[in-house]
Motif scaffolding. Structure first.
Motif, PDB file in Angstrom:
ATOM      1  N   TYR B  35      -4.255   1.785  -9.185  1.00 41.35           N
ATOM      2  CA  TYR B  35      -4.303   2.741  -8.072  1.00 41.35           C
ATOM      3  C   TYR B  35      -3.913   4.128  -8.561  1.00 41.35           C
ATOM      4  O   TYR B  35      -3.179   4.281  -9.540  1.00 41.35           O
ATOM      5  N   VAL B  37      -2.106   7.640  -6.998  1.00 42.11           N
ATOM      6  CA  VAL B  37      -1.281   8.186  -5.927  1.00 42.11           C
ATOM      7  C   VAL B  37      -0.907   9.603  -6.351  1.00 42.11           C
ATOM      8  O   VAL B  37      -0.611   9.842  -7.526  1.00 42.11           O
ATOM      9  N   GLN B  39       1.310  13.413  -5.497  1.00 41.54           N
ATOM     10  CA  GLN B  39       2.504  13.966  -4.857  1.00 41.54           C
ATOM     11  C   GLN B  39       2.493  15.476  -5.045  1.00 41.54           C
ATOM     12  O   GLN B  39       2.673  15.967  -6.161  1.00 41.54           O
ATOM     13  N   GLY B  44       5.782  14.216  -0.188  1.00 42.43           N
ATOM     14  CA  GLY B  44       5.765  12.769  -0.313  1.00 42.43           C
ATOM     15  C   GLY B  44       4.563  12.261  -1.086  1.00 42.43           C
ATOM     16  O   GLY B  44       3.861  13.016  -1.765  1.00 42.43           O
ATOM     17  N   LEU B  45       4.337  10.962  -0.972  1.00 42.44           N
ATOM     18  CA  LEU B  45       3.314  10.274  -1.748  1.00 42.44           C
ATOM     19  C   LEU B  45       2.058  10.047  -0.912  1.00 42.44           C
ATOM     20  O   LEU B  45       2.145   9.736   0.283  1.00 42.44           O
ATOM     21  N   TRP B  47      -1.820   8.083  -1.138  1.00 42.11           N
ATOM     22  CA  TRP B  47      -2.759   7.231  -1.860  1.00 42.11           C
ATOM     23  C   TRP B  47      -4.086   7.951  -2.018  1.00 42.11           C
ATOM     24  O   TRP B  47      -4.609   8.552  -1.083  1.00 42.11           O
ATOM     25  N   PHE B  95      -0.259  10.183 -10.162  1.00 45.14           N
ATOM     26  CA  PHE B  95       0.270   8.982 -10.797  1.00 45.14           C
ATOM     27  C   PHE B  95      -0.780   7.877 -10.787  1.00 45.14           C
ATOM     28  O   PHE B  95      -1.456   7.683  -9.777  1.00 45.14           O
ATOM     29  N   ARG B 100       1.661  -5.002  -8.754  1.00 48.97           N
ATOM     30  CA  ARG B 100       2.712  -5.850  -9.283  1.00 48.97           C
ATOM     31  C   ARG B 100       2.161  -7.204  -9.732  1.00 48.97           C
ATOM     32  O   ARG B 100       2.534  -7.741 -10.766  1.00 48.97           O
ATOM     33  N   TRP B 106       1.356  -3.755  -4.087  1.00 49.55           N
ATOM     34  CA  TRP B 106       2.633  -3.117  -4.415  1.00 49.55           C
ATOM     35  C   TRP B 106       2.504  -2.593  -5.832  1.00 49.55           C
ATOM     36  O   TRP B 106       1.912  -3.239  -6.684  1.00 49.55           O
ATOM     37  N   PHE B 107       3.080  -1.426  -6.094  1.00 42.38           N
ATOM     38  CA  PHE B 107       2.828  -0.734  -7.345  1.00 42.38           C
ATOM     39  C   PHE B 107       3.997  -0.846  -8.317  1.00 42.38           C
ATOM     40  O   PHE B 107       5.082  -0.331  -8.055  1.00 42.38           O
ATOM     41  N   ASP B 108       3.740  -1.482  -9.441  1.00 37.52           N
ATOM     42  CA  ASP B 108       4.771  -1.693 -10.443  1.00 37.52           C
ATOM     43  C   ASP B 108       4.139  -2.232 -11.706  1.00 37.52           C
ATOM     44  O   ASP B 108       3.610  -3.344 -11.693  1.00 37.52           O
ATOM     45  N   TRP B 110       4.428   2.231 -12.853  1.00 39.59           N
ATOM     46  CA  TRP B 110       3.702   3.473 -12.668  1.00 39.59           C
ATOM     47  C   TRP B 110       3.569   4.201 -14.004  1.00 39.59           C
ATOM     48  O   TRP B 110       4.402   4.024 -14.891  1.00 39.59           O
ATOM     49  N   GLY B 111       2.554   5.047 -14.093  1.00 36.27           N
ATOM     50  CA  GLY B 111       2.502   5.977 -15.200  1.00 36.27           C
ATOM     51  C   GLY B 111       3.522   7.090 -14.981  1.00 36.27           C
ATOM     52  O   GLY B 111       4.141   7.178 -13.923  1.00 36.27           O
ATOM     53  N   GLN B 112       3.661   7.928 -15.982  1.00 34.63           N
ATOM     54  CA  GLN B 112       4.692   8.969 -15.915  1.00 34.63           C
ATOM     55  C   GLN B 112       4.288  10.154 -15.047  1.00 34.63           C
ATOM     56  O   GLN B 112       5.113  10.997 -14.719  1.00 34.63           O
TER      57      GLN B 112
END
Lengths: 107, 120
Positions: B35, B37, B39, B44-45, B47, B95, B100, B106-108, B110-112
């Motif tokens: 995904y 996302v 900011q 905030g974040l 999608w 990002f 997950r 669920w996102f896990d 993430w890139g930097q």
């Protein structure tokens, strides 16, 4: 769009105190809610998914509860490193949406 | 370990396009959706879109339809996000994030993050 409203906007507490963060959805998301922690200059980190399940490596002081439209993230005893912005996210409906965030400050 | 490493910061003029890469490692690339996302500064974040690296199928947030293209190169386990017709409102950190577990949203991890600045 399912709007997530987080409160309070800012929470200022001392180390060892309990933090209670709220996330309210405009429509039911059942248990499809997650919480993320974001520190300045970093990517978000997954804390809680499916409303109450802790992600791998997340300390037990973080817990999530709720279903439907009202959810809570609790930090049972604040540590200095918990200073961050916390976001909730739902995946019950498209588009995926995030709350506006709660900033937790440690006194 | 699972890693997502993004390309560096970009500065673009209004009307231009930007292409951000997300190189993955440490897992089976085709097994997990990626995904995007974004900011905005101090905000905030939001999608942006997603890709199924196995099939190449994509799904974009409505507000980006027509100017967003997400692709992948399975030979190098890399996903790309290209956004065109940039305006100052597109100035954000972008990002990439892996789900997950397969089938979840669920996102896990993430890139930097990649800062894209749109300025004349």
């Amino acid at each position: 769009e399912n709007v997530l409203t987080q409160s309070p906007a800012t929470l200022s507490l001392s180390p060892g105190e309990r933090a209670t963060l709220s996330c309210r959805a405009s429509q039911s998301v059942r248990s499809y809610l997650a919480w993320y922690q974001q520190k300045p200059g970093q990517a978000p980190r997954l804390l809680i998914y499916d409303a109450s399940k802790r992600a791998i490596g997340i300390p037990a002081r973080f817990s999530g509860s709720g279903s439907g439209t009202d959810f809570t993230l609790t930090i049972s005893s604040l540590e200095p490193e918990d200073s961050a912005i916390y976001y909730c996210q739902q995946c019950s409906d498209w588009p995926l949406t995030f709350g506006g965030g709660t900033k937790v400050e440690i006194k | 370990q699972v890693q997502l490493v993004q390309s560096g910061a970009e500065v673009k003029k209004p009307g231009a396009s930007v292409k951000v890469s997300c190189k993955t490692s440490g897992y089976t690339f085709t097994g997990y959706y990626i995904y995007w996302v974004r900011q905005a500064p101090g905000q905030g974040l939001e999608w942006v879109g997603r890709i199924n690296p196995n099939s190449g199928d994509t799904y974009y947030a409505q507000s980006f339809q027509g100017r967003l293209t997400v692709t992948r190169d399975t030979s190098i386990s890399t996903v790309y996000m290209e956004l065109s017709s940039l305006t100052s409102d597109d100035t954000s950190v972008y990002f990439c994030a892996r789900v997950r577990a397969s089938g979840e949203t669920w996102f896990d991890p993430w890139g930097q993050g990649t800062l894209v600045t749109v300025s004349s």
